[in-house]
Write an enzyme that holds these catalytic residues in place. Structure first.
Site, PDB file in Angstrom:
ATOM      1  N   LYS A  45       0.830  -1.208   0.000  1.00  0.00           N
ATOM      2  CA  LYS A  45       0.000   0.000   0.000  1.00  0.00           C
ATOM      3  C   LYS A  45       0.860   1.252   0.000  1.00  0.00           C
ATOM      4  O   LYS A  45       0.637   2.172  -0.788  1.00  0.00           O
ATOM      5  CB  LYS A  45      -0.935   0.002   1.211  1.00  0.00           C
ATOM      6  CG  LYS A  45      -1.867   1.214   1.262  1.00  0.00           C
ATOM      7  CD  LYS A  45      -2.754   1.211   2.493  1.00  0.00           C
ATOM      8  CE  LYS A  45      -3.784   0.105   2.441  1.00  0.00           C
ATOM      9  NZ  LYS A  45      -4.755   0.183   3.558  1.00  0.00           N
ATOM     10  N   GLU A  48      10.158  -5.760   3.718  1.00  0.00           N
ATOM     11  CA  GLU A  48      10.344  -7.042   3.046  1.00  0.00           C
ATOM     12  C   GLU A  48       9.964  -6.948   1.570  1.00  0.00           C
ATOM     13  O   GLU A  48      10.694  -7.423   0.694  1.00  0.00           O
ATOM     14  CB  GLU A  48       9.493  -8.129   3.721  1.00  0.00           C
ATOM     15  CG  GLU A  48       9.872  -8.425   5.162  1.00  0.00           C
ATOM     16  CD  GLU A  48       9.051  -7.617   6.156  1.00  0.00           C
ATOM     17  OE1 GLU A  48       8.958  -8.054   7.316  1.00  0.00           O
ATOM     18  OE2 GLU A  48       8.514  -6.554   5.772  1.00  0.00           O
ATOM     19  N   GLY A  59      -5.327  -5.963   5.399  1.00  0.00           N
ATOM     20  CA  GLY A  59      -4.591  -6.844   4.500  1.00  0.00           C
ATOM     21  C   GLY A  59      -5.102  -8.265   4.501  1.00  0.00           C
ATOM     22  O   GLY A  59      -5.181  -8.919   3.452  1.00  0.00           O
ATOM     23  N   ARG A  60      -5.488  -8.786   5.660  1.00  0.00           N
ATOM     24  CA  ARG A  60      -5.932 -10.174   5.751  1.00  0.00           C
ATOM     25  C   ARG A  60      -7.341 -10.368   5.204  1.00  0.00           C
ATOM     26  O   ARG A  60      -7.846 -11.487   5.160  1.00  0.00           O
ATOM     27  CB  ARG A  60      -5.846 -10.643   7.199  1.00  0.00           C
ATOM     28  CG  ARG A  60      -6.612  -9.772   8.194  1.00  0.00           C
ATOM     29  CD  ARG A  60      -6.172 -10.101   9.622  1.00  0.00           C
ATOM     30  NE  ARG A  60      -6.803  -9.259  10.622  1.00  0.00           N
ATOM     31  CZ  ARG A  60      -6.361  -8.058  10.985  1.00  0.00           C
ATOM     32  NH1 ARG A  60      -5.285  -7.543  10.385  1.00  0.00           N
ATOM     33  NH2 ARG A  60      -6.949  -7.369  11.926  1.00  0.00           N
ATOM     34  N   GLU A  75      -4.365 -12.725  13.822  1.00  0.00           N
ATOM     35  CA  GLU A  75      -4.058 -11.302  13.764  1.00  0.00           C
ATOM     36  C   GLU A  75      -5.290 -10.477  14.107  1.00  0.00           C
ATOM     37  O   GLU A  75      -5.182  -9.389  14.686  1.00  0.00           O
ATOM     38  CB  GLU A  75      -3.527 -10.928  12.380  1.00  0.00           C
ATOM     39  CG  GLU A  75      -2.900  -9.540  12.316  1.00  0.00           C
ATOM     40  CD  GLU A  75      -2.117  -9.303  11.040  1.00  0.00           C
ATOM     41  OE1 GLU A  75      -0.889  -9.537  11.051  1.00  0.00           O
ATOM     42  OE2 GLU A  75      -2.732  -8.900  10.038  1.00  0.00           O
ATOM     43  N   HIS A 134      -1.329 -38.862   9.422  1.00  0.00           N
ATOM     44  CA  HIS A 134      -0.084 -39.585   9.671  1.00  0.00           C
ATOM     45  C   HIS A 134       0.948 -38.700  10.359  1.00  0.00           C
ATOM     46  O   HIS A 134       2.130 -39.039  10.376  1.00  0.00           O
ATOM     47  CB  HIS A 134       0.467 -40.121   8.350  1.00  0.00           C
ATOM     48  CG  HIS A 134      -0.455 -41.090   7.691  1.00  0.00           C
ATOM     49  ND1 HIS A 134      -0.411 -42.455   7.925  1.00  0.00           N
ATOM     50  CD2 HIS A 134      -1.489 -40.908   6.821  1.00  0.00           C
ATOM     51  CE1 HIS A 134      -1.356 -43.058   7.229  1.00  0.00           C
ATOM     52  NE2 HIS A 134      -2.019 -42.143   6.547  1.00  0.00           N
ATOM     53  N   LYS A 162       8.944  -4.682  14.036  1.00  0.00           N
ATOM     54  CA  LYS A 162       9.401  -3.927  12.866  1.00  0.00           C
ATOM     55  C   LYS A 162      10.275  -2.753  13.286  1.00  0.00           C
ATOM     56  O   LYS A 162      11.328  -2.484  12.699  1.00  0.00           O
ATOM     57  CB  LYS A 162       8.206  -3.412  12.062  1.00  0.00           C
ATOM     58  CG  LYS A 162       7.398  -4.470  11.335  1.00  0.00           C
ATOM     59  CD  LYS A 162       6.278  -3.794  10.552  1.00  0.00           C
ATOM     60  CE  LYS A 162       5.430  -4.787   9.796  1.00  0.00           C
ATOM     61  NZ  LYS A 162       4.337  -4.115   9.047  1.00  0.00           N
TER      62      LYS A 162
END
Length: 561
Positions: A226, A232, A287-288, A373, A404, A524
């Site tokens: 944004k 990152e 964002g999510r 979050e 398994h 951050k």
């Protein structure tokens, strides 16, 4: 049993005002739920089913294409009624209606919460600050559709005139988990002439592995940030630019091989991306909750605009169900309330999400962010200690692989782990009897978890005496089963919206703000402080452990054996 909680908010009008109310855990509705819990907590699912032959038919609900069986939970119809009473006292319906109106229910950031506008029909109207945001949403969707058609048809080419055959999405968090998960989920509907890759980790190996077999002349990067400043994302974007230009050797090539999902036109332009190829979104989308916005450009490139639209219609169908259905038959609310029942009454701390579809392999990771979050909060909407357990730890894996790996702990361990089993009836890629074997395994697991195997049953099987106890299954482990006819863009949209609104329901009951994420900021900030210290002999002013780790890292990095 938790005995304290936060203030309950009531919402009305655009100002999103709150009014003092009895704390939900101090209410008569909560006290009635507690008394009921004391009555049923030690009852076994075997007893529930033997006493009620219709239980498997009655404790179910349907919305759109999704069918929910919640009969294998340690509850009764009366439990659902009491939980619904708690939800009403907590103001869940009022908060839901405020969200759909566009009220600023994200109280710490003073924002509306309008992911529901991302999939509203073109003729809908949701006004925020005097602007119909639905019109803006469809303006962006139209631009995305036009661009994706140019790429998919081959009209859009790279700098050297070659057709694009690889899409690489560069993002982090919601700008990665959502489109990555969705592109995998709908792979059967994608254009197989292109490859789709995702880069998120700042670890350089993530970028190298994603691009090692790609050609810069035929690769298109989507940079999703944004602000266009996310550490990152922009570090990986810079590496992608260098990787591309190492072969293309012309700065003008950036405009043919990079597009942006951003709102920062200045930084996008500085990077070399044509602002006409910048696709925006809004601060009222977390964002999510965003892969059905421009953040999902990689998905639209994969499946095309029409099928992306089918997905949005699926989202909207579940939105409307959530908005209109009574609590007792409202799928997202039922799932949210069942989660409250286990988390705040039984003390369960986790939720296993177990999709029996390889296409949904990334769904648990996506839901980790969506749920953890959103509801990983310890203060109320008014800033007071919440005083009760909030969001669960979400985990899981596609079946049958998980059987398994960790199902042993769910079956015979000491922890109570509610589980969601997700079943797709018709395979997108039929192969022999694979689908029947897959579904048989799915149906067996909730049955085994619920009813277990008694000591007498083990002995009747002829097991040696010294091995009997190890083979007893206590049962009484709760689970939901969500059944859908097939995994299509439309049913997929319904499924994701189901979990979005389930998270909303729980956050409303706990009176927390599910739509901020301040918890991700501190790390951050500290990282930005540490970065220059790693490359210098600057005096270190952290705690003794961090200081020592920085010094040791410098030594290890610089040592040449």
């Amino acid at each position: 049993m938790v005995a304290t909680g936060g203030e309950v908010a009531s919402f009305g009008g655009a100002a999103c005002q709150t009014r003092p109310m009895t704390r939900v855990v101090d209410s008569s509705e909560w006290n009635a739920l507690v008394a009921h819990y004391d009555e049923v907590k030690d009852r076994h699912l075997r007893e529930f089913f033997s006493n009620d032959p219709q239980r498997g038919e009655d404790l179910t609900a349907t919305a759109g294409d999704l069918f929910l069986d919640y009969s294998k939970h340690r509850l009764t119809g009366a439990t659902i009624g009491l939980l619904a009473d708690v939800a009403r006292r907590a103001g869940v319906e009022e908060l839901r209606d405020a969200m759909f109106r566009g009220d600023p229910i994200n109280v710490t950031e003073h924002r509306s919460v309008l992911h529901i506008a991302l999939r509203a029909p073109r003729d809908a109207e949701i006004v925020v600050d005097g602007v119909n945001v639905v019109a803006e949403v469809h303006g962006v969707l139209d631009r995305m559709a036009a661009f994706s058609e140019r790429v998919r048809s081959g009209e859009w080419t790279g700098h050297t005139g070659k057709r694009i055959d690889a899409i690489v999405n560069i993002g982090i968090g919601g700008s990665d988990l959502g489109p990555r998960m969705a592109t995998t989920a709908l792979a059967a509907f994608s254009d197989r002439s292109m490859r789709y890759r995702f880069v998120s980790n700042i670890d350089g190996s993530d970028f190298r592995e994603a691009t090692q077999d790609l050609d810069p002349e035929t690769t298109l990067f989507i940079v999703a940030s944004k602000t266009f400043t996310t550490l990152e994302t922009m570090t990986n974007a810079g590496s992608a630019r260098e990787w591309s230009l190492a072969k293309l050797r012309d700065d003008a090539a950036v405009a043919r091989h990079f597009v942006a999902v951003s709102t920062n036109a200045d930084e996008v332009t500085k990077f070399g991306i044509d602002p006409d190829n910048m696709f925006g979104f809004w601060d009222w989308v977390g964002g999510r909750y965003s892969f059905d916005s421009a953040i999902g450009l990689s998905l639209m490139l994969a499946i095309g605009a029409d099928q992306f639209g089918d997905m949005l219609a699926g989202f909207h169908a579940m939105d409307e169900h959530f908005r209109t259905a009574p609590i007792e038959s409202n799928l997202p609310m039922l799932m949210g309330l069942i989660g409250v029942w286990y988390g705040n009454c039984f003390g369960a701390e986790t939720l296993a999400v177990l999709p029996y579809s390889q296409y949904l392999a990334h769904l648990p990771a996506y839901l980790q962010q969506l749920d953890m979050e959103s509801n990983g909060k310890s203060v109320t909407r008014e800033g007071e200690p919440v005083g009760m357990q909030t969001g669960p730890i979400v985990w899981g894996q596609a079946g049958t692989n998980g059987q398994h790996a960790y199902y042993q702990l769910i079956h015979q361990g000491t922890k109570l782990i509610p589980a969601d089993f997700i079943c797709v009836a018709r395979a997108a890629q039929p192969l022999g009897d694979h689908q029947d074997l897959l579904v048989a395994n799915l149906l067996a697991q909730p049955e085994a978890l619920a009813f277990g195997k008694t000591r007498e049953e083990v002995i009747a099987d002829g097991v040696e005496t010294d091995q009997v106890e190890a083979r007893v299954f206590a049962g009484n482990h709760p689970s939901s089963t969500i059944l859908m006819p097939e995994l299509t863009p439309h049913t997929f949209g319904q499924l994701i919206a189901l979990y979005e609104h389930k998270v909303f329901t729980q956050g409303a009951i706990w009176n927390i703000n599910s739509f901020d994420q301040w918890g991700v900021e501190l790390g951050k900030q500290l990282a930005q402080r540490i970065v220059p210290e790693l490359d210098s002999d600057a005096e270190l002013t952290h705690d003794s452990s961090t200081n020592a780790l920085i010094r040791r890292y410098r030594q290890l990095r610089d040592r040449r054996d």
